[in-house]
Design a protein around this motif. Structure first.
Motif, PDB file in Angstrom:
ATOM      1  N   PHE A  77     -25.291 -13.510  49.260  1.00  0.00           N
ATOM      2  CA  PHE A  77     -25.772 -14.128  50.505  1.00  0.00           C
ATOM      3  C   PHE A  77     -25.072 -13.520  51.722  1.00  0.00           C
ATOM      4  O   PHE A  77     -25.673 -13.290  52.767  1.00  0.00           O
ATOM      5  CB  PHE A  77     -25.539 -15.644  50.482  1.00  0.00           C
ATOM      6  CG  PHE A  77     -26.432 -16.391  49.520  1.00  0.00           C
ATOM      7  CD1 PHE A  77     -27.730 -15.987  49.267  1.00  0.00           C
ATOM      8  CD2 PHE A  77     -25.960 -17.532  48.867  1.00  0.00           C
ATOM      9  CE1 PHE A  77     -28.558 -16.694  48.390  1.00  0.00           C
ATOM     10  CE2 PHE A  77     -26.769 -18.249  47.994  1.00  0.00           C
ATOM     11  CZ  PHE A  77     -28.068 -17.829  47.753  1.00  0.00           C
ATOM     12  N   ARG A  78     -23.780 -13.284  51.572  1.00  0.00           N
ATOM     13  CA  ARG A  78     -22.995 -12.735  52.683  1.00  0.00           C
ATOM     14  C   ARG A  78     -23.525 -11.358  53.089  1.00  0.00           C
ATOM     15  O   ARG A  78     -23.676 -11.059  54.278  1.00  0.00           O
ATOM     16  CB  ARG A  78     -21.527 -12.646  52.250  1.00  0.00           C
ATOM     17  CG  ARG A  78     -20.529 -12.440  53.356  1.00  0.00           C
ATOM     18  CD  ARG A  78     -19.115 -12.434  52.803  1.00  0.00           C
ATOM     19  NE  ARG A  78     -18.914 -11.431  51.751  1.00  0.00           N
ATOM     20  CZ  ARG A  78     -18.769 -10.127  51.986  1.00  0.00           C
ATOM     21  NH1 ARG A  78     -18.763  -9.652  53.215  1.00  0.00           N
ATOM     22  NH2 ARG A  78     -18.619  -9.280  50.977  1.00  0.00           N
ATOM     23  N   GLU A  79     -23.833 -10.517  52.097  1.00  0.00           N
ATOM     24  CA  GLU A  79     -24.373  -9.179  52.390  1.00  0.00           C
ATOM     25  C   GLU A  79     -25.742  -9.283  53.058  1.00  0.00           C
ATOM     26  O   GLU A  79     -26.024  -8.578  54.024  1.00  0.00           O
ATOM     27  CB  GLU A  79     -24.486  -8.354  51.086  1.00  0.00           C
ATOM     28  CG  GLU A  79     -23.147  -7.949  50.477  1.00  0.00           C
ATOM     29  CD  GLU A  79     -22.350  -6.996  51.358  1.00  0.00           C
ATOM     30  OE1 GLU A  79     -22.974  -6.226  52.123  1.00  0.00           O
ATOM     31  OE2 GLU A  79     -21.107  -7.038  51.306  1.00  0.00           O
ATOM     32  N   TYR A  89     -33.522 -17.146  59.003  1.00  0.00           N
ATOM     33  CA  TYR A  89     -32.962 -16.434  57.837  1.00  0.00           C
ATOM     34  C   TYR A  89     -31.433 -16.494  57.862  1.00  0.00           C
ATOM     35  O   TYR A  89     -30.780 -16.720  56.857  1.00  0.00           O
ATOM     36  CB  TYR A  89     -33.399 -14.967  57.825  1.00  0.00           C
ATOM     37  CG  TYR A  89     -34.876 -14.760  57.566  1.00  0.00           C
ATOM     38  CD1 TYR A  89     -35.404 -14.895  56.277  1.00  0.00           C
ATOM     39  CD2 TYR A  89     -35.743 -14.424  58.602  1.00  0.00           C
ATOM     40  CE1 TYR A  89     -36.755 -14.704  56.042  1.00  0.00           C
ATOM     41  CE2 TYR A  89     -37.101 -14.234  58.365  1.00  0.00           C
ATOM     42  CZ  TYR A  89     -37.596 -14.372  57.090  1.00  0.00           C
ATOM     43  OH  TYR A  89     -38.930 -14.188  56.851  1.00  0.00           O
ATOM     44  N   ILE A  90     -30.888 -16.246  59.054  1.00  0.00           N
ATOM     45  CA  ILE A  90     -29.426 -16.263  59.191  1.00  0.00           C
ATOM     46  C   ILE A  90     -28.895 -17.672  58.949  1.00  0.00           C
ATOM     47  O   ILE A  90     -27.915 -17.870  58.227  1.00  0.00           O
ATOM     48  CB  ILE A  90     -29.017 -15.753  60.596  1.00  0.00           C
ATOM     49  CG1 ILE A  90     -29.473 -14.300  60.761  1.00  0.00           C
ATOM     50  CG2 ILE A  90     -27.514 -15.872  60.816  1.00  0.00           C
ATOM     51  CD1 ILE A  90     -29.371 -13.770  62.185  1.00  0.00           C
ATOM     52  N   ASP A  91     -29.595 -18.667  59.529  1.00  0.00           N
ATOM     53  CA  ASP A  91     -29.190 -20.072  59.336  1.00  0.00           C
ATOM     54  C   ASP A  91     -29.131 -20.413  57.847  1.00  0.00           C
ATOM     55  O   ASP A  91     -28.182 -21.052  57.379  1.00  0.00           O
ATOM     56  CB  ASP A  91     -30.207 -21.022  59.999  1.00  0.00           C
ATOM     57  CG  ASP A  91     -30.091 -21.054  61.514  1.00  0.00           C
ATOM     58  OD1 ASP A  91     -29.067 -20.596  62.040  1.00  0.00           O
ATOM     59  OD2 ASP A  91     -31.033 -21.542  62.160  1.00  0.00           O
ATOM     60  N   ALA A  92     -30.168 -20.011  57.117  1.00  0.00           N
ATOM     61  CA  ALA A  92     -30.257 -20.364  55.693  1.00  0.00           C
ATOM     62  C   ALA A  92     -29.128 -19.710  54.900  1.00  0.00           C
ATOM     63  O   ALA A  92     -28.457 -20.355  54.089  1.00  0.00           O
ATOM     64  CB  ALA A  92     -31.616 -19.949  55.135  1.00  0.00           C
ATOM     65  N   LEU A  93     -28.895 -18.416  55.157  1.00  0.00           N
ATOM     66  CA  LEU A  93     -27.864 -17.699  54.396  1.00  0.00           C
ATOM     67  C   LEU A  93     -26.467 -18.179  54.790  1.00  0.00           C
ATOM     68  O   LEU A  93     -25.568 -18.287  53.951  1.00  0.00           O
ATOM     69  CB  LEU A  93     -28.009 -16.194  54.630  1.00  0.00           C
ATOM     70  CG  LEU A  93     -29.308 -15.615  54.024  1.00  0.00           C
ATOM     71  CD1 LEU A  93     -29.638 -14.266  54.652  1.00  0.00           C
ATOM     72  CD2 LEU A  93     -29.187 -15.492  52.506  1.00  0.00           C
ATOM     73  N   CYS A  94     -26.308 -18.472  56.077  1.00  0.00           N
ATOM     74  CA  CYS A  94     -25.036 -18.992  56.582  1.00  0.00           C
ATOM     75  C   CYS A  94     -24.754 -20.353  55.930  1.00  0.00           C
ATOM     76  O   CYS A  94     -23.652 -20.606  55.433  1.00  0.00           O
ATOM     77  CB  CYS A  94     -25.138 -19.112  58.093  1.00  0.00           C
ATOM     78  SG  CYS A  94     -23.684 -19.775  58.871  1.00  0.00           S
ATOM     79  N   ILE A 129     -19.121 -17.058  42.967  1.00  0.00           N
ATOM     80  CA  ILE A 129     -18.494 -16.059  43.853  1.00  0.00           C
ATOM     81  C   ILE A 129     -19.452 -14.895  44.075  1.00  0.00           C
ATOM     82  O   ILE A 129     -19.617 -14.399  45.200  1.00  0.00           O
ATOM     83  CB  ILE A 129     -17.154 -15.559  43.261  1.00  0.00           C
ATOM     84  CG1 ILE A 129     -16.128 -16.694  43.243  1.00  0.00           C
ATOM     85  CG2 ILE A 129     -16.623 -14.373  44.062  1.00  0.00           C
ATOM     86  CD1 ILE A 129     -14.823 -16.343  42.538  1.00  0.00           C
ATOM     87  N   SER A 130     -20.132 -14.486  42.999  1.00  0.00           N
ATOM     88  CA  SER A 130     -21.027 -13.340  43.167  1.00  0.00           C
ATOM     89  C   SER A 130     -22.247 -13.731  44.015  1.00  0.00           C
ATOM     90  O   SER A 130     -22.717 -12.955  44.842  1.00  0.00           O
ATOM     91  CB  SER A 130     -21.369 -12.743  41.804  1.00  0.00           C
ATOM     92  OG  SER A 130     -22.692 -12.907  41.490  1.00  0.00           O
TER      93      SER A 130
END
Lengths: 150, 185
Positions: A108-110, A77-82, A102-103
Motif C-alpha cells: 500500500f505504501r508503494e 486513491y491516496i485517502d484509501a491507501l493512506c 507487514i508486506s
C-alpha cells in the motif's frame, strides 16, 4: 436488529466480542491472512480494514465516496491507501511479527507513493517535504485547504 | 515532531447548511469524549507506557485523533459557513456568536468550554488504558447519537467513519490491556 435495521452494537458485542480475539487467533498460530482483510477502498469507506471487527450502525452499507472533480478523485486513491496503512499500522504496533500484514503495509505504501507523485505534479504539494515545492511561486498556499468544501 | 499532510483522513463536503447539527457536533470537538480530548489524552499517557507496543499504539492513535479533530472542525466550519446572525441565534448559537463570531472554539454541545481534566492521565498504565477503552465506547455512543439526529449523507459518511474508528481503537486498547495483564507486564 435495531430500529434502523442494522446490527445492534450490544448484540454485536455479545456475539462477537466474547469470541477469541481475531488477532489472538493468529497471534499464537499463523499470521493474519491478507486475503481476510478488506481491500484499501472498501476498508477506507468502512473505516476498518478488518471485516471481523466491522460493525454497522444506521447505514447498512458504507457510503461511497463521490469525488466532484479530478483532484478529489485522485485524492480518494491516496485517502484509501493512506487509511489502509493507518489501520494496519495500529494492528502491527501490537503484532509486529505478522509478515503478511507487514508486506501488505509496504505494498500500500508503494502504491500510495505513486499516486502522491501524480497528484502533486498536477495539484501541488501534500507535504512540506514534497518535490512539488521546488517551484515558483511558493505552491504550499494554494487552495483548496483540506477543510474547505470542494 | 509532527508533519502536516494537506488532506483530511476522510473527505468532508457538506452541501446543506445545518446549524443545529453544527452545534451538536461540538460534542466531538471540545466535549469530554471529543477528538481534542482523545488526542491529548493518548499523547500525554504515552510517556507512562511500559513497553514499545504501548508507546507505539498510543502515539499512533493519538496522532490519528489529531486528524479526527480536523474532520470535525471541517464539518462544523462548512455547516456554519455564511450563516447569518439570525440563523445562528435560531440554532442556539447566539451566545457562541457573541464570544467567537463564526470562529471555531472547543466547547461541548452545550457550550461548556474544553477543560484539561478531560485528558485523564493517572500515570498508571492499566488504569489509563482502561479509561481509554471506556472513552472510545463513550465516543462511539456519541457518534451514534449524532447519526440519529441527521439523514444527510454528507454528514453520515464522516460520522460513520469516525464511529467505526472508535470501535477499532477500543479493540486495540483492549488487546494491549489484555497483553499486559496476561504477560504480567
Amino acid at each position: 436488529m435495531n430500529k434502523y435495521g442494522t446490527q445492534d452494537y450490544y448484540n454485536y458485542m455479545n456475539n462477537n466480542y466474547n469470541q477469541p480475539l481475531y488477532n489472538q487467533q493468529n497471534f499464537n498460530n499463523a499470521n493474519a491472512n491478507s486475503s481476510d482483510l478488506f481491500d484499501a477502498y472498501t476498508g477506507f469507506i468502512s473505516g476498518n480494514m478488518f471485516p471481523d471487527l466491522y460493525n454497522a450502525y444506521k447505514i447498512s452499507n458504507p457510503l461511497e465516496i463521490e469525488p466532484m472533480n479530478e483532484q478529489a478523485e485522485l485524492l480518494t486513491y491516496i485517502d484509501a491507501l493512506c487509511f489502509a496503512d493507518i489501520d494496519l499500522g495500529l494492528y502491527l504496533d501490537l503484532y509486529p511479527n505478522d509478515k503478511n500484514v507487514i508486506s501488505l503495509y509496504n505494498k500500500f505504501r508503494e502504491q500510495k507513493k505513486q499516486y502522491e507523485q501524480e497528484y502533486e505534479s498536477k495539484f501541488g504539494p501534500l507535504f512540506l517535504s514534497s518535490d512539488a515545492l521546488n517551484s515558483y511561486p511558493w505552491a504550499w498556499d494554494n487552495s483548496p485547504w483540506p477543510w474547505q468544501s470542494k | 515532531m509532527w508533519l502536516y499532510e494537506k488532506k483530511l483522513e476522510y473527505p468532508v463536503n457538506i452541501r446543506k447548511k445545518d446549524l443545529k447539527m453544527a452545534k451538536y457536533l461540538m460534542a466531538q470537538y471540545g466535549g469530554p469524549d471529543g477528538e481534542l480530548a482523545a488526542s491529548l489524552r493518548y499523547l500525554n499517557q504515552r510517556y507512562s507506557m511500559p513497553d514499545d507496543k504501548g508507546r507505539a499504539l498510543l502515539t499512533d492513535i493519538g496522532t490519528e485523533e489529531l486528524a479526527h479533530i480536523e474532520i470535525i472542525a471541517a464539518m462544523i466550519s462548512q455547516l456554519t459557513n455564511g450563516a447569518s446572525i439570525e440563523e445562528l441565534e435560531k440554532a442556539g448559537l447566539g451566545a457562541h456568536f457573541v464570544q467567537h463570531d463564526h470562529g471555531l472554539f472547543p466547547t461541548d454541545a452545550a457550550s461548556v468550554p474544553f477543560t484539561a481534566t478531560y485528558i485523564e492521565t493517572t500515570g498508571d498504565y492499566i488504569a489509563d488504558i482502561e479509561s481509554d477503552m471506556a472513552a472510545e465506547q463513550r465516543a462511539r455512543a456519541t457518534y451514534e447519537h449524532l447519526m440519529d439526529l441527521t439523514n444527510d449523507k454528507d454528514l453520515l459518511g464522516p460520522l460513520s467513519f469516525l464511529r467505526q474508528r472508535e470501535v477499532v481503537h477500543y479493540q486495540r486498547f483492549k488487546e494491549l490491556r489484555n497483553y499486559y495483564l496476561e504477560n504480567k507486564i
